[in-house]
Design a protein around this motif. Structure first.
Motif, PDB file in Angstrom:
ATOM      1  N   PHE A 225      12.061  -6.709  16.806  1.00  0.00           N
ATOM      2  CA  PHE A 225      12.708  -5.682  15.984  1.00  0.00           C
ATOM      3  C   PHE A 225      11.655  -5.391  15.001  1.00  0.00           C
ATOM      4  CE2 PHE A 225      16.455  -8.341  17.172  1.00  0.00           C
ATOM      5  CZ  PHE A 225      17.524  -7.359  17.245  1.00  0.00           C
ATOM      6  N   ALA A 226      11.905  -4.012  14.481  1.00  0.00           N
ATOM      7  CA  ALA A 226      11.343  -3.457  13.155  1.00  0.00           C
ATOM      8  C   ALA A 226      11.996  -3.235  12.329  1.00  0.00           C
ATOM      9  CB  ALA A 226      10.507  -2.112  13.632  1.00  0.00           C
ATOM     10  N   VAL A 227      11.876  -3.471  10.758  1.00  0.00           N
ATOM     11  CA  VAL A 227      12.707  -3.358   9.835  1.00  0.00           C
ATOM     12  C   VAL A 227      12.272  -2.237   8.967  1.00  0.00           C
ATOM     13  CG1 VAL A 227      13.909  -4.756   8.106  1.00  0.00           C
ATOM     14  CG2 VAL A 227      13.304  -5.770  10.011  1.00  0.00           C
ATOM     15  N   GLN A 228      13.078  -1.295   8.722  1.00  0.00           N
ATOM     16  CA  GLN A 228      12.598  -0.084   7.871  1.00  0.00           C
ATOM     17  C   GLN A 228      13.470   0.064   6.707  1.00  0.00           C
ATOM     18  OE1 GLN A 228      12.733   3.293  10.559  1.00  0.00           O
ATOM     19  NE2 GLN A 228      13.058   4.713   8.775  1.00  0.00           N
ATOM     20  N   SER A 229      12.874   0.630   5.667  1.00  0.00           N
ATOM     21  CA  SER A 229      13.777   0.736   4.385  1.00  0.00           C
ATOM     22  C   SER A 229      14.514   1.923   4.539  1.00  0.00           C
ATOM     23  CB  SER A 229      12.586   1.074   3.209  1.00  0.00           C
ATOM     24  OG  SER A 229      11.873   2.360   3.651  1.00  0.00           O
ATOM     25  N   LYS A 230      15.881   1.773   3.702  1.00  0.00           N
ATOM     26  CA  LYS A 230      16.824   2.552   4.182  1.00  0.00           C
ATOM     27  C   LYS A 230      16.617   4.098   3.664  1.00  0.00           C
ATOM     28  CE  LYS A 230      20.844  -0.157   4.842  1.00  0.00           C
ATOM     29  NZ  LYS A 230      21.402   0.250   6.082  1.00  0.00           N
ATOM     30  N   ASN A 231      15.763   3.924   2.446  1.00  0.00           N
ATOM     31  CA  ASN A 231      15.792   5.328   1.737  1.00  0.00           C
ATOM     32  C   ASN A 231      14.465   6.118   2.200  1.00  0.00           C
ATOM     33  OD1 ASN A 231      14.141   3.143   0.692  1.00  0.00           O
ATOM     34  ND2 ASN A 231      14.310   4.021  -1.486  1.00  0.00           N
ATOM     35  N   TRP A 232      14.216   6.019   3.493  1.00  0.00           N
ATOM     36  CA  TRP A 232      13.008   6.697   4.095  1.00  0.00           C
ATOM     37  C   TRP A 232      12.739   7.986   3.694  1.00  0.00           C
ATOM     38  CZ3 TRP A 232       9.483   3.688   7.112  1.00  0.00           C
ATOM     39  CH2 TRP A 232       8.217   4.406   7.492  1.00  0.00           C
ATOM     40  N   ASN A 233      11.499   8.480   3.111  1.00  0.00           N
ATOM     41  CA  ASN A 233      11.016   9.797   2.840  1.00  0.00           C
ATOM     42  C   ASN A 233       9.931  10.215   3.200  1.00  0.00           C
ATOM     43  OD1 ASN A 233      10.704  12.055   1.337  1.00  0.00           O
ATOM     44  ND2 ASN A 233      11.665  11.381  -0.323  1.00  0.00           N
ATOM     45  N   PRO A 234       9.857  11.322   4.217  1.00  0.00           N
ATOM     46  CA  PRO A 234       8.480  11.635   4.681  1.00  0.00           C
ATOM     47  C   PRO A 234       7.558  11.929   3.575  1.00  0.00           C
ATOM     48  CG  PRO A 234      10.278  13.019   5.496  1.00  0.00           C
ATOM     49  CD  PRO A 234      10.865  11.981   4.573  1.00  0.00           C
ATOM     50  N   LYS A 235       7.803  12.215   2.430  1.00  0.00           N
ATOM     51  CA  LYS A 235       7.175  12.764   1.269  1.00  0.00           C
ATOM     52  C   LYS A 235       6.538  11.289   0.465  1.00  0.00           C
ATOM     53  CE  LYS A 235       9.387  17.037   0.424  1.00  0.00           C
ATOM     54  NZ  LYS A 235       9.974  17.990  -0.536  1.00  0.00           N
ATOM     55  N   LYS A 236       6.832  10.460   0.900  1.00  0.00           N
ATOM     56  CA  LYS A 236       6.397   8.995   0.178  1.00  0.00           C
ATOM     57  C   LYS A 236       5.190   8.484   1.118  1.00  0.00           C
ATOM     58  CE  LYS A 236      10.029   6.582  -0.448  1.00  0.00           C
ATOM     59  NZ  LYS A 236      11.164   5.512  -0.777  1.00  0.00           N
ATOM     60  N   PRO A 237       4.241   7.772   0.589  1.00  0.00           N
ATOM     61  CA  PRO A 237       3.433   7.085   1.331  1.00  0.00           C
ATOM     62  C   PRO A 237       4.066   5.906   2.184  1.00  0.00           C
ATOM     63  CG  PRO A 237       2.780   6.796  -0.799  1.00  0.00           C
ATOM     64  CD  PRO A 237       4.093   7.612  -0.689  1.00  0.00           C
TER      65      PRO A 237
ATOM     66  N   PHE B 148       7.370   3.291  -1.991  1.00  0.00           N
ATOM     67  CA  PHE B 148       6.802   3.802  -0.537  1.00  0.00           C
ATOM     68  C   PHE B 148       7.833   3.494   0.543  1.00  0.00           C
ATOM     69  CE2 PHE B 148       3.706   1.407  -3.015  1.00  0.00           C
ATOM     70  CZ  PHE B 148       2.607   2.094  -2.984  1.00  0.00           C
ATOM     71  N   ASN B 149       7.639   4.081   1.856  1.00  0.00           N
ATOM     72  CA  ASN B 149       8.296   3.888   3.110  1.00  0.00           C
ATOM     73  C   ASN B 149       7.813   2.532   3.643  1.00  0.00           C
ATOM     74  OD1 ASN B 149       9.798   6.268   2.964  1.00  0.00           O
ATOM     75  ND2 ASN B 149       7.896   7.341   3.836  1.00  0.00           N
ATOM     76  N   ILE B 150       8.684   1.528   3.655  1.00  0.00           N
ATOM     77  CA  ILE B 150       8.367   0.300   4.344  1.00  0.00           C
ATOM     78  C   ILE B 150       8.709   0.212   5.790  1.00  0.00           C
ATOM     79  CG2 ILE B 150       8.538  -2.411   3.821  1.00  0.00           C
ATOM     80  CD1 ILE B 150       7.179  -0.741   1.436  1.00  0.00           C
ATOM     81  N   LEU B 151       7.886  -0.391   6.623  1.00  0.00           N
ATOM     82  CA  LEU B 151       8.251  -0.792   8.060  1.00  0.00           C
ATOM     83  C   LEU B 151       7.724  -1.989   8.300  1.00  0.00           C
ATOM     84  CD1 LEU B 151       9.622   0.148  10.688  1.00  0.00           C
ATOM     85  CD2 LEU B 151       7.237   1.154  11.306  1.00  0.00           C
ATOM     86  N   VAL B 152       8.439  -2.997   8.826  1.00  0.00           N
ATOM     87  CA  VAL B 152       7.894  -4.554   8.835  1.00  0.00           C
ATOM     88  C   VAL B 152       8.378  -4.673  10.207  1.00  0.00           C
ATOM     89  CG1 VAL B 152       8.142  -6.765   8.371  1.00  0.00           C
ATOM     90  CG2 VAL B 152       8.352  -5.229   6.651  1.00  0.00           C
ATOM     91  N   ALA B 153       7.287  -5.047  10.740  1.00  0.00           N
ATOM     92  CA  ALA B 153       7.305  -5.591  12.505  1.00  0.00           C
ATOM     93  C   ALA B 153       7.005  -6.945  12.175  1.00  0.00           C
ATOM     94  CB  ALA B 153       6.458  -5.058  13.374  1.00  0.00           C
ATOM     95  N   PRO B 154       7.985  -7.944  12.092  1.00  0.00           N
ATOM     96  CA  PRO B 154       7.659  -9.318  11.522  1.00  0.00           C
ATOM     97  C   PRO B 154       7.155 -10.080  12.710  1.00  0.00           C
ATOM     98  CG  PRO B 154      10.126  -9.095  11.608  1.00  0.00           C
ATOM     99  CD  PRO B 154       9.585  -7.669  11.819  1.00  0.00           C
ATOM    100  N   CYS B 155       7.537 -10.084  14.052  1.00  0.00           N
ATOM    101  CA  CYS B 155       6.707 -10.810  15.358  1.00  0.00           C
ATOM    102  C   CYS B 155       6.441  -9.877  16.304  1.00  0.00           C
ATOM    103  CB  CYS B 155       8.245 -11.649  15.508  1.00  0.00           C
ATOM    104  SG  CYS B 155       7.662 -12.881  16.468  1.00  0.00           S
ATOM    105  N   VAL B 156       5.008  -9.479  16.032  1.00  0.00           N
ATOM    106  CA  VAL B 156       4.624  -8.403  17.029  1.00  0.00           C
ATOM    107  C   VAL B 156       4.401  -8.913  18.501  1.00  0.00           C
ATOM    108  CG1 VAL B 156       2.842  -6.895  17.464  1.00  0.00           C
ATOM    109  CG2 VAL B 156       3.640  -6.928  15.129  1.00  0.00           C
ATOM    110  N   SER B 157       3.762 -10.305  18.462  1.00  0.00           N
ATOM    111  CA  SER B 157       3.711 -10.858  19.769  1.00  0.00           C
ATOM    112  C   SER B 157       3.999 -12.330  19.398  1.00  0.00           C
ATOM    113  CB  SER B 157       2.030 -11.135  19.866  1.00  0.00           C
ATOM    114  OG  SER B 157       1.709 -11.655  21.045  1.00  0.00           O
ATOM    115  N   PRO B 158       5.306 -12.752  19.885  1.00  0.00           N
ATOM    116  CA  PRO B 158       5.769 -14.002  19.859  1.00  0.00           C
ATOM    117  C   PRO B 158       5.102 -15.189  20.575  1.00  0.00           C
ATOM    118  CG  PRO B 158       7.657 -12.689  20.532  1.00  0.00           C
ATOM    119  CD  PRO B 158       6.203 -11.692  20.490  1.00  0.00           C
ATOM    120  N   TRP B 159       4.271 -14.633  21.639  1.00  0.00           N
ATOM    121  CA  TRP B 159       3.636 -15.628  22.678  1.00  0.00           C
ATOM    122  C   TRP B 159       2.037 -15.490  22.406  1.00  0.00           C
ATOM    123  CZ3 TRP B 159       8.373 -16.572  23.772  1.00  0.00           C
ATOM    124  CH2 TRP B 159       8.752 -17.162  24.830  1.00  0.00           C
TER     125      TRP B 159
END
Length: 87
Positions: free
Chosen positions: A30-42, A76-87
């Motif tokens: 999973f990736a978790v993304q902020s709800k208020n994503w705005n392409p104008k924000k970093p 900021f726009n926040i995108l979190v991938a909390p577990c990229v490679s579980p193995w």
């Protein structure tokens, strides 16, 4: 990890971007993304679990989501991938 991510679904947008081939039902990614994503924000990308046996990064990413990400998502726009490679 999946249960902790699911608890965030009211506060963030969840995106399943893949799964492990060993058991795709049991090991979603999973990736978790902020709800208020705005392409104008970093944008900020936070990853955890890049090396499978280093679990502190996974827990740190989940803690960030639970305690700080909403505050930072005002700027900021926040995108979190909390577990990229579980193995």
């Amino acid at each position: 990890v999946v249960a902790k991510i699911q608890k965030l679904k009211d506060r963030f947008d969840l995106h399943q971007y893949g799964s492990l081939s060993q058991d795709s039902e049991k090991y979603p990614l999973f990736a978790v993304q902020s709800k208020n994503w705005n392409p104008k924000k970093p944008s900020v990308l936070v990853t955890g679990g890049v090396h499978g046996y280093e679990t502190s990064g996974v827990q740190g990413a989940l803690l960030f989501l639970d305690t700080k990400a909403e505050k930072y998502s005002k700027t900021f726009n926040i995108l979190v991938a909390p577990c990229v490679s579980p193995w």
